[in-house]
Design a protein around this motif. Structure first.
Motif, PDB file in Angstrom:
ATOM      1  N   ARG A  80       0.867  -1.308   0.024  1.00 35.77           N
ATOM      2  CA  ARG A  80       0.113   0.005   0.050  1.00 35.77           C
ATOM      3  C   ARG A  80       0.840   1.319  -0.009  1.00 35.77           C
ATOM      4  O   ARG A  80       0.660   2.366  -0.569  1.00 35.77           O
ATOM      5  N   GLN A  81       1.923   1.359   0.483  1.00 33.40           N
ATOM      6  CA  GLN A  81       2.955   2.419   0.713  1.00 33.40           C
ATOM      7  C   GLN A  81       3.427   2.602  -0.648  1.00 33.40           C
ATOM      8  O   GLN A  81       3.497   3.855  -0.886  1.00 33.40           O
ATOM      9  N   LEU A  82       3.444   1.567  -1.513  1.00 30.50           N
ATOM     10  CA  LEU A  82       3.997   1.704  -2.890  1.00 30.50           C
ATOM     11  C   LEU A  82       3.129   2.685  -3.653  1.00 30.50           C
ATOM     12  O   LEU A  82       3.335   3.541  -4.485  1.00 30.50           O
ATOM     13  N   SER A  83       1.741   2.432  -3.331  1.00 29.42           N
ATOM     14  CA  SER A  83       0.676   3.350  -4.232  1.00 29.42           C
ATOM     15  C   SER A  83       0.922   4.742  -3.677  1.00 29.42           C
ATOM     16  O   SER A  83       0.657   5.714  -4.299  1.00 29.42           O
ATOM     17  N   LYS A  84       0.946   4.927  -2.212  1.00 28.96           N
ATOM     18  CA  LYS A  84       1.207   6.409  -1.714  1.00 28.96           C
ATOM     19  C   LYS A  84       2.349   6.889  -2.102  1.00 28.96           C
ATOM     20  O   LYS A  84       2.249   8.284  -2.137  1.00 28.96           O
ATOM     21  N   ALA A 103       2.910  -1.536  -8.764  1.00 27.06           N
ATOM     22  CA  ALA A 103       3.209  -2.023  -7.240  1.00 27.06           C
ATOM     23  C   ALA A 103       2.910  -3.427  -7.263  1.00 27.06           C
ATOM     24  O   ALA A 103       3.891  -4.136  -6.412  1.00 27.06           O
ATOM     25  N   LEU A 104       2.194  -4.211  -8.034  1.00 31.48           N
ATOM     26  CA  LEU A 104       2.068  -5.452  -7.879  1.00 31.48           C
ATOM     27  C   LEU A 104       3.432  -6.089  -8.651  1.00 31.48           C
ATOM     28  O   LEU A 104       3.930  -7.170  -8.052  1.00 31.48           O
ATOM     29  N   GLU A 113      -6.017   5.128  -4.584  1.00 35.00           N
ATOM     30  CA  GLU A 113      -5.327   4.461  -3.623  1.00 35.00           C
ATOM     31  C   GLU A 113      -3.770   5.337  -3.325  1.00 35.00           C
ATOM     32  O   GLU A 113      -3.330   4.927  -2.390  1.00 35.00           O
ATOM     33  N   MET A 114      -3.624   6.327  -4.290  1.00 37.23           N
ATOM     34  CA  MET A 114      -2.526   6.976  -3.965  1.00 37.23           C
ATOM     35  C   MET A 114      -2.719   8.106  -2.686  1.00 37.23           C
ATOM     36  O   MET A 114      -1.865   8.642  -2.542  1.00 37.23           O
ATOM     37  N   LEU A 115      -4.145   8.415  -2.517  1.00 40.90           N
ATOM     38  CA  LEU A 115      -4.260   9.447  -1.637  1.00 40.90           C
ATOM     39  C   LEU A 115      -4.524   8.975  -0.161  1.00 40.90           C
ATOM     40  O   LEU A 115      -4.951   7.650  -0.073  1.00 40.90           O
TER      41      LEU A 115
END
Length: 345
Positions: free
Chosen positions: A155-159, A167-168, A223-225
C-alpha cells in the motif's frame, strides 16, 4: 494442498496479503492467467445476463482454474469501513459462484470479512480457513501478521505514486519501465477514477494505464491518496454513499477537481454499475464548475479497443493545448463520453 486465487475483482488490491498469507502457511497458490477473450466468454456462459462485467469476468477466472485446485479462495467481502458496505454482489459472490460455476460448489473457501478499515488481518475473520486447513491459532496469527506487513508495504508503494499494476510488479520482483521524466514541462496529470478491477485488468480496461503512459501522462488514482484526503473531499455531502469503494472514488474525483496539479479526469466504469452511474453524472455535471475536462470510458463484454488510443490521445492533446494557451481564452469541451459500441471482445 492447492488454493486458487482468481485474478479478478479485489485481487488487484489484496493479492499481496492473500499470497503472503498462504505462503506463510505453506499452502500452494494457483493464480488464474490474465483475463482473455476465452476467460470472458466462459464467464458470460456461466453467469446470468444481467450481472455486471466484473462479476462475469470473475466467474470466468474461477472456471479457468477450478479443476486445478483443492479450494477456490473467495472471501465474502461485507465491509472495510464503518457504516459502509461492499456492493451486494460482493457479499453474495461465494454463493453466486457456488451455484453457477460447474465444479465449484464443494471447493469454495470463503472467510467473512467485516472490518471497519482496509486492514483485513483480524484472526476472527478466518475461522473457516483455520478449520479447513487444520492449522493452530498461533499459525493463523503468525501468517496474518506476515500478510499484513507485506500488504502495508504494498500500500505504501501506491502512496509513493505507483499505480497498482506497477506496485504488484514490484511485489513480484518484476522490473518496471522507465518513469516519465518529472522535468518534462509538457507532462499532463490525469486523475484516473475507477474500481481497481476495472482499470488494472488490462483486457477489461483495454490497457488504459499503458495508453496514458504512452501519451506522456502522469496518473493519479484513489489508492495514492490518504484516507483523510478522500474524506475531506466529501465533506460537502450531507450523506455519503453506502458503498466504500464508491466513496473512495467520489472522494478522489473531487480531490482531483480541487487539486491544481491535476489537469483532467477520466472515469473507467463497467456497464450496469449502479453506483458508478451516479458518480459519473456528478463528476460530469461539476466538471465545468471546476474548469477541468472529464471523460468517461464505459466497458462491457462487447467493448472493443478500436479508437480508444485515438480518443485518449485526443483528450490528452486537448489538455496540452489548454495548458499551453492558458490565459489565451481557448475554448474546449469539458465533458466527453466514450461508450463501448465496437466489435465484441
Amino acid at each position: 494442498m492447492k488454493v486458487g486465487i482468481p485474478r479478478a475483482l479485489l485481487y488487484y488490491y489484496y493479492y499481496p496479503f492473500w499470497k503472503t498469507f498462504f505462503d506463510a502457511l505453506s499452502v500452494e497458490t494457483v493464480v488464474s492467467r490474465p483475463t482473455s477473450k476465452v476467460i470472458v466468454n466462459k464467464g458470460i456462459e456461466v453467469s446470468v445476463p444481467e450481472i455486471c462485467v466484473p462479476i462475469k469476468v470473475f466467474a470466468g477466472h474461477v472456471a479457468s482454474i477450478v479443476d486445478q485446485v483443492d479450494y477456490i479462495f473467495i472471501p465474502r467481502m461485507v465491509s472495510i469501513s464503518k457504516n459502509e458496505f461492499f456492493c451486494p454482489k460482493f457479499m453474495g459472490l461465494p454463493d453466486m459462484v457456488k451455484y453457477t460455476v460447474p465444479g465449484a460448489a464443494d471447493k469454495i473457501l470463503s472467510p467473512k470479512i467485516q472490518s471497519d478499515n482496509d486492514s483485513i488481518s483480524n484472526p476472527k475473520y478466518y475461522a473457516e480457513v483455520k478449520r479447513v486447513l487444520g492449522i493452530s491459532s498461533w499459525e493463523l496469527q503468525r501468517a496474518l501478521a506476515k500478510a499484513e506487513k507485506a500488504w502495508q508495504k504494498f500500500r505504501q508503494l501506491s502512496k509513493d505514486g505507483y499505480v497498482l499494476s506497477d506496485a504488484l510488479k514490484i511485489f513480484e520482483g518484476e522490473p518496471l519501465k522507465q518513469e516519465i521524466s518529472k522535468n518534462n514541462e509538457d507532462v499532463v496529470t490525469i486523475g484516473l477514477m475507477g474500481y481497481v478491477y476495472d482499470i488494472y485488468d488490462e483486457f477489461v480496461s483495454m490497457n488504459v494505464i499503458e495508453k496514458l503512459k504512452e501519451s506522456g501522462v502522469k496518473i493519479i488514482t484513489f489508492e495514492m491518496l490518504e484516507e483523510k484526503q478522500l474524506l475531506k473531499s466529501l465533506q460537502f455531502m450531507k450523506k455519503q454513499l453506502f458503498w466504500t469503494f464508491s466513496n473512495k472514488l467520489l472522494g478522489a474525483g473531487y480531490h482531483f477537481y480541487h487539486d491544481p496539479e491535476v489537469d483532467g479526469v477520466i472515469q473507467v466504469t463497467a456497464f450496469g454499475c449502479g453506483p458508478d452511474s451516479m458518480i459519473g453524472k456528478m463528476m460530469e455535471l461539476d466538471s465545468g464548475a471546476y474548469d477541468k475536462p472529464f471523460m468517461t470510458v464505459r466497458v462491457d463484454e462487447h467493448t472493443g479497443e478500436s479508437h480508444l488510443q485515438t480518443r485518449v490521445e485526443a483528450f490528452v492533446d486537448m489538455i496540452r493545448r489548454k495548458n499551453r494557451e492558458r490565459g489565451g481564452g481557448i475554448q474546449y469541451e469539458s465533458n466527453l463520453s466514450i461508450h463501448g459500441n465496437n466489435a465484441g471482445l
